[in-house]
Design an enzyme around this catalytic site. Structure first.
Site, mmCIF file in Angstrom:
data_model
loop_
_atom_site.group_PDB
_atom_site.id
_atom_site.type_symbol
_atom_site.label_atom_id
_atom_site.label_comp_id
_atom_site.label_asym_id
_atom_site.label_seq_id
_atom_site.Cartn_x
_atom_site.Cartn_y
_atom_site.Cartn_z
ATOM 1 C CG ASP A 1 6.910 2.280 -7.945
ATOM 2 O OD1 ASP A 1 5.764 1.906 -8.258
ATOM 3 O OD2 ASP A 1 7.179 3.448 -7.630
ATOM 4 C CG ASN B 1 -0.918 -1.036 -3.503
ATOM 5 O OD1 ASN B 1 0.154 -1.649 -3.526
ATOM 6 N ND2 ASN B 1 -0.980 0.265 -3.757
#
Length: 258
Positions: free
Chosen positions: A35, A84
């Site tokens: 991330d 996503n």
């Protein structure tokens, strides 16, 4: 000059951390959430967020080499969630291409890793899914190195639903009665139908970038996993950060609810 001094000190600190880990418990399966790539690009003054993803992709090979050195058996890399996939195509397609490039690099001759793409690959563009399947298929006979699962189009809740569906389908295709399966259904039915062919339990979850949530990652597998949150954005993640996570794990008492 300052950079050289810092590099030399880092080498010494890595050796110190490795020494501290000798004889200590270490995880067999690490799940890591890569991330902070876009925020890293912004922090670095880079206008194109794709450069953050490319920098993050390059870090994957370093990370797996550290895992090999630490004798980690199994790693799951969380690279793209099913949530996503709702991003605009101009953001999503370049990211999927970079992920496919990383997987092809891992699968290249000379690398030791046995790689599997886990997730709802049918939700990806057909060409991208084909690239992932072709690259990972070339690694299935490899014996050495860390087993690597690349989570793409992955969601933990979706995985559990798919596992239940797969168990029901398997039982029905073998001529079994669904009511009979309902009576005998156990957690093992789900565990053996998860996406990955490797062991289901996760020992340690690492998330970079300072965020402190699992975001649906390995929901079934992480029931008793230890969790380590790291402030560093993924492209800046160092071997020192990795070894600190292992040290943190080694100092915890795992009681599994007992």
């Amino acid at each position: 000059m300052r950079a050289k001094v810092r590099a030399a000190l880092d080498v010494l600190y890595v050796k110190r951390l490795v020494k501290q880990l000798e004889g200590r418990p270490r995880p067999q399966h690490i799940g890591i959430m890569l991330d902070g790539n876009r925020r890293w690009a912004k922090m670095s003054g880079i206008a194109d967020p794709r450069e953050g993803y490319r920098a993050g992709g390059a870090k994957v090979l370093d990370f797996l080499r550290w895992c090999d050195s630490a004798q980690i058996e199994h790693v799951t890399l969380f690279m793209l969630s099913d949530d996503n996939l709702a991003r605009p195509e101009d953001q999503l397609n370049p990211l999927i291409d970079i992920i496919a490039e990383v997987v092809e690099q891992l699968a290249a001759p000379g690398n030791p890793w046995r790689v599997e793409a886990v997730g709802a690959l049918d939700l990806l563009p057909a060409e991208s899914a084909s690239r992932l399947k072709t690259a990972t298929a070339a690694t299935q006979d490899r014996k050495g190195g860390t087993k690597v699962d690349v989570a793409v189009g992955y969601g933990g809740r979706r995985e559990i639903v798919d596992a239940v569906r797969s168990a029901l389908t398997e039982h029905s295709s073998q001529g079994g009665d669904i009511d009979e399966l309902i009576e005998s259904f156990t957690m093992e039915h789900i565990s053996k139908h998860l996406y990955s062919k490797a062991r289901s339990e996760s020992d340690l979850i690492i998330r970079t970038s300072g965020e402190q949530r699992l975001s649906g990652f390995l929901l079934w597998q992480s029931a008793y996993a230890e969790v380590h949150f790291c402030e560093t954005y993924w492209p800046d993640f160092r071997e020192i950060d990795f070894l600190r996570a292992l040290r943190s794990y080694s100092l915890r008492e795992r009681r599994y609810g007992r």
